[in-house]
Design a protein around this motif. Structure first.
Motif, short mmCIF file in Angstrom:
data_model
loop_
_atom_site.label_atom_id
_atom_site.label_comp_id
_atom_site.label_asym_id
_atom_site.label_seq_id
_atom_site.Cartn_x
_atom_site.Cartn_y
_atom_site.Cartn_z
N GLY A 665 0.83 -1.20 0.00
CA GLY A 665 0.00 0.00 0.00
C GLY A 665 0.87 1.25 0.00
O GLY A 665 1.90 1.30 0.67
N ILE A 666 0.43 2.26 -0.74
CA ILE A 666 1.19 3.51 -0.84
C ILE A 666 0.41 4.67 -0.22
O ILE A 666 0.92 5.37 0.65
CB ILE A 666 1.51 3.84 -2.31
N ARG A 667 -0.82 4.85 -0.67
CA ARG A 667 -1.62 5.99 -0.22
C ARG A 667 -2.70 5.52 0.74
O ARG A 667 -3.45 4.60 0.43
CB ARG A 667 -2.22 6.71 -1.42
N LYS A 668 -2.77 6.19 1.89
CA LYS A 668 -3.70 5.79 2.94
C LYS A 668 -4.61 6.97 3.28
O LYS A 668 -4.15 8.10 3.44
CB LYS A 668 -2.91 5.37 4.18
N HIS A 669 -5.92 6.70 3.39
CA HIS A 669 -6.89 7.74 3.71
C HIS A 669 -7.85 7.23 4.78
O HIS A 669 -7.96 6.01 5.01
CB HIS A 669 -7.68 8.14 2.46
N ALA A 670 -8.56 8.15 5.42
CA ALA A 670 -9.60 7.76 6.37
C ALA A 670 -10.75 7.10 5.64
O ALA A 670 -11.04 7.41 4.48
CB ALA A 670 -10.09 8.99 7.13
N ASN A 671 -11.40 6.16 6.33
CA ASN A 671 -12.55 5.46 5.75
C ASN A 671 -12.18 4.92 4.36
O ASN A 671 -12.87 5.15 3.37
CB ASN A 671 -13.77 6.38 5.66
N MET A 672 -11.10 4.17 4.31
CA MET A 672 -10.48 3.74 3.05
C MET A 672 -11.39 2.83 2.25
O MET A 672 -12.06 1.94 2.81
CB MET A 672 -9.17 3.01 3.37
N THR A 673 -11.46 3.06 0.96
CA THR A 673 -12.19 2.17 0.07
C THR A 673 -11.39 0.89 -0.16
O THR A 673 -10.19 0.83 0.08
CB THR A 673 -12.45 2.86 -1.28
N VAL A 674 -12.06 -0.14 -0.65
CA VAL A 674 -11.40 -1.42 -0.92
C VAL A 674 -10.87 -1.42 -2.35
O VAL A 674 -11.58 -1.10 -3.30
CB VAL A 674 -12.38 -2.59 -0.73
N ASP A 675 -9.60 -1.77 -2.48
CA ASP A 675 -9.00 -1.92 -3.80
C ASP A 675 -8.96 -3.40 -4.17
O ASP A 675 -8.63 -4.25 -3.33
CB ASP A 675 -7.58 -1.36 -3.79
N TYR A 676 -9.27 -3.69 -5.43
CA TYR A 676 -9.25 -5.06 -5.93
C TYR A 676 -8.04 -5.23 -6.85
O TYR A 676 -7.86 -4.46 -7.79
CB TYR A 676 -10.55 -5.39 -6.67
N ILE A 677 -7.24 -6.24 -6.56
CA ILE A 677 -6.04 -6.51 -7.35
C ILE A 677 -6.37 -7.57 -8.38
O ILE A 677 -6.64 -8.73 -8.04
CB ILE A 677 -4.87 -6.97 -6.45
N LYS A 678 -6.34 -7.18 -9.66
CA LYS A 678 -6.67 -8.12 -10.72
C LYS A 678 -5.46 -9.00 -11.04
O LYS A 678 -4.39 -8.51 -11.35
CB LYS A 678 -7.12 -7.37 -11.97
N VAL A 679 -5.68 -10.30 -10.97
CA VAL A 679 -4.62 -11.29 -11.15
C VAL A 679 -4.62 -11.76 -12.60
O VAL A 679 -5.67 -12.02 -13.18
CB VAL A 679 -4.83 -12.49 -10.19
N ARG A 680 -3.44 -11.87 -13.17
CA ARG A 680 -3.34 -12.18 -14.59
C ARG A 680 -2.44 -13.39 -14.84
O ARG A 680 -1.71 -13.84 -13.96
CB ARG A 680 -2.81 -10.96 -15.35
N GLY A 681 -2.53 -13.93 -16.05
CA GLY A 681 -1.63 -14.99 -16.49
C GLY A 681 -2.04 -16.39 -16.07
O GLY A 681 -1.31 -17.35 -16.37
N LEU A 682 -3.19 -16.55 -15.40
CA LEU A 682 -3.60 -17.88 -14.96
C LEU A 682 -4.38 -18.60 -16.05
O LEU A 682 -4.82 -18.01 -17.03
CB LEU A 682 -4.46 -17.76 -13.70
N LYS A 683 -4.58 -19.90 -15.87
CA LYS A 683 -5.40 -20.68 -16.79
C LYS A 683 -6.84 -20.17 -16.76
O LYS A 683 -7.33 -19.74 -15.71
CB LYS A 683 -5.37 -22.16 -16.42
N GLU A 684 -7.50 -20.23 -17.89
CA GLU A 684 -8.86 -19.72 -18.00
C GLU A 684 -9.85 -20.57 -17.20
O GLU A 684 -9.82 -21.81 -17.25
CB GLU A 684 -9.28 -19.70 -19.49
N ASN A 685 -10.73 -19.91 -16.44
CA ASN A 685 -11.84 -20.54 -15.73
C ASN A 685 -11.41 -21.79 -14.96
O ASN A 685 -11.99 -22.87 -15.08
CB ASN A 685 -12.96 -20.89 -16.72
N THR A 686 -10.36 -21.61 -14.17
CA THR A 686 -9.77 -22.71 -13.41
C THR A 686 -9.70 -22.31 -11.95
O THR A 686 -9.51 -21.14 -11.62
CB THR A 686 -8.36 -23.03 -13.94
N MET A 687 -9.85 -23.28 -11.05
CA MET A 687 -9.82 -22.99 -9.62
C MET A 687 -8.37 -23.00 -9.12
O MET A 687 -7.59 -23.91 -9.42
CB MET A 687 -10.64 -24.00 -8.84
N TYR A 688 -8.04 -21.97 -8.34
CA TYR A 688 -6.73 -21.84 -7.70
C TYR A 688 -6.92 -21.70 -6.19
O TYR A 688 -7.86 -21.04 -5.73
CB TYR A 688 -5.99 -20.61 -8.23
N ARG A 689 -6.01 -22.29 -5.45
CA ARG A 689 -6.07 -22.26 -3.98
C ARG A 689 -5.01 -21.33 -3.44
O ARG A 689 -3.85 -21.36 -3.88
CB ARG A 689 -5.87 -23.68 -3.43
#
Length: 727
Positions: A665-689
Motif C-alpha cells: 500500500g502507498i496511499r492511505k486515507h480515512a474510511n479507506m475504500t477497498v482496492d481489488y487486485i486483478k490477477v493475470r496470467g492464470l489458466k482460463e476458468n480454473t480454480m486456484y487455492r
C-alpha cells in the motif's frame, strides 16, 4: 526457416514465433523497410506509396519520376546524403570532407546461428536456436560499406541488429553518427515510453505521444546513466498491459547513447537507437572497420506485459552468462549501510556472525578495506589490502567468515582514482584531465583512462592479486561518477576515446569472467547509473539503485521491469528510518519489495530487535520457497505505483499452475475504500487455492474483478497471495 529471401519480389522476411519483419531491395538498390508486426505472409510492398511531394527530392536515376523520394520512403538504414531530410541513422565524414553517404544493396547471406561481436557484449544462441542475416550495402562513389547484421531468435520473438562500417575507400573517413537500429512505420499513432531519473531515483516511466519533430533521450556521461536508460518502447496510443501493439529497443551498450522518435511531415514514425553523437567521431583509415554495439528488438501485439516478458526471457537466457545466469542467488548481507567506512576486522566478524545466525548465506565487505581508504576523498586506485585496519590478512578474514558457513564477497571500484593516492601521484596522466584545464571532480575522484590498454592491464593485475588471496565468491563492481574532461594522452583522435573506454571496460570484465567463472559479479554505478543490457552480459545482476527505501523502490523497480528481468535486479532490505529518505516502514514491507529482485540485506543486524530478527528468519525461508518462481516466472505489473494506491506485481510459472502476487500500500486515507487486485496470467476458468488460507478462487473472476486487498491500519502495509492450480 526464420529468414526467407523471395527472388521474385526481392524481399527478405524474418519470422519469429509470433512476429514478421520484412524488407525489400527496390529497383534502385535501396533497402526499404516494409513491415514489422504480427505474423504475416506474402510481399507487403503495397504499403509503399509514391506521390509527387513538394520539396522532397528524387534520386538522379529516377529521372522524371517525381513520385520517388527517399524523403518519404521507409528505410532499413537511412543515411545523410540521399535526399532524406529526416533524422539519419548514419553520418560519415568522407575523405573529401563531405558528409554524403548513399548506401545501396550489394549482397546478402543467411547463416545458421547468431552472429557474435568481437570485443562487445551481444545476445548469443546455439546454432539451432537462431539465424543471422548479413546485408552488405555500399556507397558506389566512396566504396564505404555498411554491413547490416540481423539476429533472429524465433522462440523469443526477438530480433537483434548491429552494423559494421568498413572503410573500403582510399582515404581517411570518420564515423560521426551511428544508430544500428532504425524502425520506420508508415502508419499508426504511437507513444514514446522512456525511463528517466536521477541518482537514487532511476527509471521512472514516462509516456508521451510521438508528434511532429524529434523527441530525443540519451546520455552524454560516458555511461548509460541514471538520467535516461538505453531502452525505449514505442506503443500504440491505446496499448495497455494486456492489449495493443508495441515495440521495444534495448541497446546492449554501457556508454553514451541516444534514442530518437518522431513523426515526419507525412505522419510516418521513425525510431532510432544508437551511439551518442556528442564527442563521437570515430576515425577509420583505409581497410579499417567500426563495429557498432547491437540493439535488441521485440514486438508484441498483446500489450506491454508480453513485450516485457519477451525481453526478460531473452536477457535472462541469452544475454546473461555463467554459473548464476538463471540460478537462485545467495542471500547476502552488504556491510555498507551497517558501518560505511567505520569498521575493524572484529566489527566485521561480529556482523558476519549475526548474519550466519539469521540464515544469511553471504557476507559482502564494501568500501574501505584498501589503501588509506577511510573516506571517499582518498585511496582509490591503491588496491592493496589494509591489513592494519582489518587486523589480519584478507585471506585470514575470508577463512574466518567461511568458517561461519558464509560465502565471502568484496566491493571494488576499478575505473576510478583519487588525487590523494599513490597511483595518481605516480601516473597522473592515467586519469582523464584535459591539459591546461582543472578537472571536473565528482565524489572527490577522477576517472582512469580505460581506453589505454596499459591502464586496464595494471588495474586488472592489482584486482586479481586481491581476489587470489582467498575464496572470494562475489564481487560488487562499482563506478561512482560520470565521465568528463575527456582526453587521452595516447589517442590519435579524441573522438574515439569514449567508445574505446567502454571497450577497455568490457575487456577487463571479460578477462575477469574467464579467470573467475564461479564468481558472481554484481554491477553498480552509484546504484542504477549503468543498469543496461551491456553490463548484464558480464554481471548477471546490477544494484538497482542506491535508494533502498521500499516505497521509492516500488517506482524504481516498476520502471526497471519493462525491460529487465527480476533476476537482474539487486534489491536489499535496509534500515528504518531509511538512510536516504528517513521513511519508516515495517521489516515485512521492506522484505517484500526486496524479494522482487535478487534479495539481500544492508543494515546493522546488531541493532535489530528480537522481533525484526525473527522476521528476517521468516523472510529468508519464504524467499527460498519462492525464489525460483521470482527469478524465472513471467512477470506482470498489476498496478502503476506512480499513480495508484498501491504497488502490485505478480510472478507466474511457465506452466501457469502457480502464481505469487505481492502488494504494498502507498496511499492511505480515512474510511479507506477497498482496492481489488486483478490477477493475470492464470489458466482460463480454473480454480486456484491460496496456500496460506486454503481459500479457492476462480481464475476468470480473479482476472476480471480481482482479489480484495484487506484494509488494515497503518501506512505501507504489505500483502501476499500464493495461488496454486487445483487441476
Amino acid at each position: 526457416m526464420s529468414i526467407i529471401y523471395d527472388e521474385k519480389y526481392k524481399t527478405i522476411t524474418l519470422h519469429t514465433r509470433n512476429t514478421t519483419y520484412q524488407m525489400q531491395i527496390d529497383r534502385y538498390g535501396f533497402l526499404l523497410h516494409l513491415y514489422y508486426g504480427k505474423t504475416a505472409e506474402g510481399c507487403m510492398d503495397y504499403l509503399l506509396t509514391y506521390y509527387d511531394r513538394g520539396f522532397s527530392g528524387n534520386p538522379y536515376e529516377a529521372e522524371t519520376d517525381r513520385t520517388y523520394s527517399m524523403d518519404a520512403l521507409p528505410q532499413e538504414f537511412p543515411s545523410l546524403g540521399t535526399g532524406d531530410y529526416r533524422t539519419p541513422a548514419c553520418i560519415i565524414k568522407n575523405t573529401d570532407r563531405t558528409y554524403a553517404s548513399d548506401f545501396r544493396y550489394v549482397s546478402h547471406t543467411i547463416k545458421e546461428g547468431k552472429y557474435s561481436l568481437p570485443g562487445l557484449p551481444a545476445v548469443y544462441a546455439d546454432t539451432d536456436e537462431a539465424q543471422t542475416l548479413e546485408v552488405v550495402l555500399a556507397d558506389p562513389v566512396t566504396g564505404v560499406q555498411a554491413v547490416l547484421l540481423y539476429g533472429v531468435l524465433p522462440q523469443y520473438d526477438v530480433i537483434t541488429r548491429s552494423v559494421k562500417i568498413v572503410n573500403a575507400s582510399k582515404g581517411h573517413i570518420s564515423v560521426k553518427k551511428l544508430a544500428p537500429a532504425c524502425l520506420d512505420l508508415v502508419g499508426g499513432a504511437y507513444d514514446f515510453i522512456t525511463f528517466y531519473g536521477r541518482h537514487a531515483m532511476e527509471r521512472n516511466c514516462q509516456r508521451m505521444p510521438v508528434g511532429h519533430g524529434v523527441a530525443k533521450i540519451g546520455s552524454l556521461r560516458g555511461t548509460s546513466s541514471h538520467q535516461y536508460n538505453p531502452a525505449v518502447i514505442l506503443a500504440e496510443h491505446d496499448a495497455t498491459e494486456d492489449a495493443g501493439s508495441c515495440y521495444a529497443m534495448t541497446f546492449v551498450y554501457s556508454g553514451g547513447f541516444q534514442s530518437e522518435a518522431g513523426q515526419d511531415q507525412y505522419y510516418q514514425t521513425r525510431l532510432l537507437m544508437g551511439m551518442s553523437e556528442e564527442q563521437f567521431a570515430y576515425p577509420l583509415n583505409p581497410g579499417e572497420q567500426f563495429q557498432s554495439p547491437e540493439v535488441i528488438l521485440s514486438y508484441s501485439s498483446e500489450g506491454l506485459s508480453k513485450l516485457s516478458q519477451n525481453m526478460h526471457r531473452c536477457i535472462r537466457s541469452h544475454l546473461c552468462r555463467g554459473k548464476y545466469k538463471e540460478t537462485v542467488r545467495p542471500i547476502l548481507l552488504n556491510s555498507w549501510e551497517a558501518s560505511y567506512f567505520d569498521f575493524t576486522g572484529d566489527s566485521l566478524l561480529a556482523l558476519a556472525q549475526q548474519a550466519a545466525d539469521l540464515g544469511i548465506e553471504m557476507f559482502v565487505l564494501d568500501d574501505g578495506w584498501f589503501g588509506k581508504r577511510d573516506s571517499d576523498m582518498r585511496g582509490l586506485g591503491d588496491w592493496v589490502v589494509n591489513e592494519e585496519k582489518l587486523g589480519c590478512t584478507l585471506g585470514e578474514l575470508i577463512e574466518k567468515i567461511n568458517g561461519m558457513g558464509l560465502k565471502f564477497g568484496i566491493w571494488i571500484e576499478p575505473e576510478m582514482v583519487n588525487e590523494d593516492s599513490d597511483l595518481y601521484r605516480e601516473h597522473p596522466d592515467w586519469a582523464f584531465v584535459i591539459p591546461g584545464r582543472r578537472p571536473n571532480r565528482s565524489r572527490y575522484q577522477l576517472v582512469l583512462d580505460f581506453s589505454r590498454k596499459e591502464v586496464v592491464d595494471y588495474i586488472y593485475e592489482k584486482i586479481c592479486a586481491v581476489l587470489d588471496q582467498g575464496n572470494v565468491e562475489y564481487v560488487k563492481w562499482d563506478m561512482n561518477r560520470s565521465l568528463a574532461d575527456i582526453y587521452s594522452a595516447t589517442a590519435d583522435s579524441q573522438g574515439r576515446v569514449l567508445h574505446d573506454y567502454v571497450l577497455g571496460l568490457y575487456d577487463f570484465l571479460e578477462r575477469l569472467v574467464d579467470r573467475y567463472p564461479d564468481i558472481l559479479i554484481e554491477g553498480c554505478s552509484g546504484g542504477g547509473g549503468r543498469f543496461d543490457a551491456g553490463m548484464l552480459y558480464y554481471t548477471p545482476q546490477i544494484w538497482c539503485s542506491d535508494n533502498t527505501d521500499p516505497i521509492d523502490r516500488l517506482e524504481i523497480q516498476y520502471g526497471t521491469s519493462f525491460i529487465y528481468p527480476a533476476s537482474s535486479v539487486g534489491a536489499h532490505v535496509s534500515a528504518s528510518p531509511n538512510h536516504q529518505t528517513g521513511r519508516l516502514t515495517s521489516m515485512k514491507t521492506r522484505g517484500m519489495v526486496a524479494m522482487a529482485g535478487t534479495f539481500g540485506y544492508e543494515l546493522n543486524l546488531n541493532e535489530l530487535s528480537a522481533e525484526d530478527k525473527e522476521e528476517i528468519r521468516r523472510q529468508i525461508a519464504e524467499y527460498k520457497k519462492y525464489a525460483a518462481l521470482v527469478q524465472r516466472g513471467d512477470y506482470y505489473r498489476l498496478t502503476n505505483p506512480q499513480t495508484d494506491n498501491q504497488g502490485a506485481w505478480e510472478f507466474v510459472s511457465e506452466d501457469r499452475k502457480e502464481a505469487l502476487v505481492q502488494v504494498v500500500g502507498i496511499r492511505k486515507h480515512a474510511n479507506m475504500t477497498v482496492d481489488y487486485i486483478k490477477v493475470r496470467g492464470l489458466k482460463e476458468n480454473t480454480m486456484y487455492r491460496d496456500t496460506e488460507t486454503g481459500m479457492l478462487y476462480n481464475s476468470t473472476a480473479l482476472r476480471e474483478v480481482g482479489v480484495p486487498k484487506p484494509v488494515l491500519e497503518g501506512e505501507y502495509q504489505a500483502y501476499q497471495w500464493h495461488f496454486v492450480c487445483e487441476d
